[in-house]
Design an enzyme around this catalytic site. Structure first.
Site, short mmCIF file in Angstrom:
data_model
loop_
_atom_site.label_atom_id
_atom_site.label_comp_id
_atom_site.label_asym_id
_atom_site.label_seq_id
_atom_site.Cartn_x
_atom_site.Cartn_y
_atom_site.Cartn_z
N PHE A 159 43.80 33.55 36.99
CA PHE A 159 43.80 33.04 35.62
C PHE A 159 42.60 33.58 34.85
O PHE A 159 41.49 33.60 35.37
CB PHE A 159 43.71 31.51 35.58
N ASP A 160 42.84 33.98 33.62
CA ASP A 160 41.73 34.12 32.68
C ASP A 160 41.34 32.69 32.28
O ASP A 160 42.15 31.77 32.40
CB ASP A 160 42.20 34.92 31.46
#
Length: 634
Positions: free
Chosen positions: A313-314
């Site tokens: 995930f960013d």
């Protein structure tokens, strides 16, 4: 007459199947109930011809193109049966195959129901304001910039921005969101969504084929037509398998001199269920995903998503809302208001989300000229206008450097200050650590080489983030956060969400290298980002997942998986659907192989004959179709 011809063309397959079935029943009755054997034979041959004409025509073109398909095998079996006087078997094979094909086409259409639903969502007409009057025109003829009037209960005919009025809009057809979304002037709306309450006016930004809905439709059409690796493998296998079945039937006849045995092998050995099973599963899953606001690029990416064991995930805009606000400002030798003003001047031309938060904080100063942050810091804003910098440079992943009135302003993270040999006072460093421990981002502000303040920026965590991460863990999937933010802020968010691992202070190329490293370790990696800033990482991952793609043309066209809404729950649901699809494909392949093996064994041991073999074969085709259609209810 024309209406009759149209009806016949539309229902040709059903009519020929029904006629063949009636003739087959009549011929069978004549043969078993009456002594008219010749009449029975004639009726049964006619039944075979009526039901088999279209099949034989396709078989002819298959042979011309030097390919062998199921229709060629059925035609050979029917002609052979008639040649040896097995009229009942010939008519039975043709009728059962025609009936199976008809039922197959009917059920296959249902697998594409999601696409049909999307097509039906597009309104045919729109009411536009021209010369001060409301004029109804075809929706495709609306021009960009025109004002469209949308009344309560109507579908919105164009993409655009609300310019007048307020309402709640059901965006489920495009984004998959279950709850209506409130729209007011300045908000974006999409063609095909439904206005529920008040009337409003929309300034058109896209119409006809240039709407988000039409791009989704094109994407779904392309995805459903694209072959998955399993489909390609089976197609290649079938090109060798079908001729092998023909050779087997010839060998069987040469050895046994049993023509019926040879013809039965032709029919039951065809890989019909094997060839049709995987496409049904893939098409059903892609349609279901689209209905729920998730666009798959094709079967290849869907199958790969079913193998995902690590999701990266960013942070900003993915695990968090991306709606950053200034939480506090601390000055060191300068007033907080001055620090914020310096930062705003440097960030005036920046498009970064942190710049937007700083600019918004200045612009939201109240009428008395007082700026207050929720961190308890306030200062006098004598002038809330933000001057333009004389020079402006972006340092990717670090911040900005600007010049104004002969002074250098540096705004960014600790790495940017270290790169420019700007020392950070102990008090400023301690203040930054305190804010970062709360999960906030510390933005340093330096004037002429000296730190004058720190701005703490906060980005709220998405409510669904912990739930989604937990669901991924329950499915045996590891999670990692790749972010350009500082280590302490990143770990604070990761601990709150439940992320397994954190890599912080990464530049875009660092994220890309991290993805490559995970893949080299044997992981099947999905990267979740915004589709723009994370483009290198999305492209490097096995599956790139772009969030909030409804307003992003590039994400819709290029992402392996595009989530139309900013809803993290769609990630877990999409991966779950992909895994279910993968197993569904395996089940269909298993059903097909077991059926063919069973039938071959039955034929070679004389337990299965021509008509019964065709019946079981068609039943297996319908079984894999119905099994694949279960994915429509996911």
């Amino acid at each position: 007459m024309s209406s009759i011809r149209q009806f016949y063309r539309r229902h040709r397959k059903a009519l020929t199947t029904a006629t063949s079935g009636l003739l087959y029943a009549g011929g069978w009755t004549l043969g078993y109930v009456t002594p008219f054997d010749t009449a029975s034979a004639v009726v049964l041959v006619v039944a075979a011809v009526v039901g088999g004409f279209d099949i034989a025509k396709i078989a002819y073109y298959e042979l011309r193109s030097l390919t062998l398909g199921i229709k060629t095998l059925v035609t050979l079996a029917a002609v052979g049966a008639i040649a040896i006087g097995a009229y009942w078997e010939a008519a039975a094979v043709v009728f059962l195959f025609s009936l199976g094909s008809y039922l197959e086409s009917r059920t296959m259409r249902k697998t594409r129901s999601a696409l049909e639903e999307l097509l039906e969502m597009t309104p045919d007409t729109a009411v536009v304001v021209r010369d001060g009057e409301h004029v109804e025109i075809p929706a495709r003829d609306v021009e960009v910039g025109e004002i469209v009037v949308v009344k309560p209960g109507e579908k919105i005919p164009v993409d655009g921005d609300v310019v007048d009025g307020e309402s709640a809009v059901d965006q489920a057809p495009v984004t998959g969101e279950s709850a209506p979304v409130h729209k007011s002037p300045g908000d974006e709306v999409y063609a095909g969504t439904i206005n529920q309450e008040g009337a409003f006016e929309v300034r058109t930004t896209g119409a006809g084929s240039d709407t988000t809905l039409q791009r989704i439709i094109r994407r779904v059409e392309e995805a459903q037509e694209a072959q998955s690796p399993t489909e390609s493998l089976i197609d290649r296998f079938a090109t060798y398998y079908t001729p092998a079945i023909v050779a087997l039937s010839l060998v069987a006849f040469a050895v046994t001199r049993d023509a019926m045995l040879s013809l039965t092998l032709l029919v039951i050995g065809c890989p019909g269920a094997l060839v049709i099973g995987p496409p049904v599963s893939i098409v059903s899953a892609i349609g279901t995903a689209a209905r729920n606001g998730v666009l798959m690029k094709g079967g290849e990416h869907l199958e790969r998503a079913g193998k995902i064991d690590l999701v990266a995930f960013d942070k900003t805009g993915t695990l968090t809302t991306g709606e950053t606000t200034v939480a506090a400002v601390e000055g060191f030798g300068h007033e907080p208001a001055s620090v914020l003003r310096y930062a705003a001047t440097a960030e005036k031309r920046s498009e970064h989300h942190l710049a937007a938060a700083i600019l918004a904080a200045v612009e939201s100063a109240d009428d008395t000229g007082t700026l207050a942050a929720d961190g308890g810091v306030s200062g006098a804003m004598t002038d809330t206008s933000i001057p333009e910098p004389d020079e402006f440079d972006v340092v990717p992943g670090s911040g900005v450097v600007a010049h104004h009135d002969g002074r250098e302003i540096v705004v960014g993270n600790r790495r940017l200050l270290d790169d420019r040999d700007i020392s950070i006072p102990d008090a400023a460093a301690e203040y930054a650590r305190t804010r970062e421990d709360r999960g906030e981002t510390a933005v340093h502000v330096a004037l002429d080489g000296a730190v004058v303040g720190v701005i703490a920026v906060r980005d709220e965590l998405r409510e669904a983030a912990p739930e989604v991460v937990e669901r991924l863990h329950d499915a045996g999937i590891q999670t990692v956060m790749l972010t350009g933010d500082n280590e302490r802020a990143a770990r604070a968010v990761a601990e709150e969400v439940g992320i397994d691992d954190v890599r912080a202070a990464l530049l875009p190329e660092d994220k890309q290298r991290a993805i490559t490293e995970y893949r080299e370790r044997g992981h099947v990696v999905a990267m979740v980002g915004d589709g723009i800033n994370d483009a290198p990482s999305l492209a490097t991952a096995d599956v790139g997942i772009a969030m909030g793609a409804a307003g992003t043309d590039t994400a819709i066209e290029t992402a392996d998986m595009a989530l139309m809404a900013d809803d993290l729950r769609q990630i877990a649901e999409a991966i779950s659907l992909s895994k279910a699809t993968r197993w569904n494909v395996y089940e269909n392949v298993g059903i097909a192989i077991v059926t063919v093996v069973f039938l071959l064994a039955g034929v070679l041991t004389s337990y299965v004959h021509l008509a019964a073999g065709m019946l079981v074969h068609e039943a297996s085709v319908l079984a894999v179709i119905l099994n694949g259609m279960r994915l429509l209810r996911q």
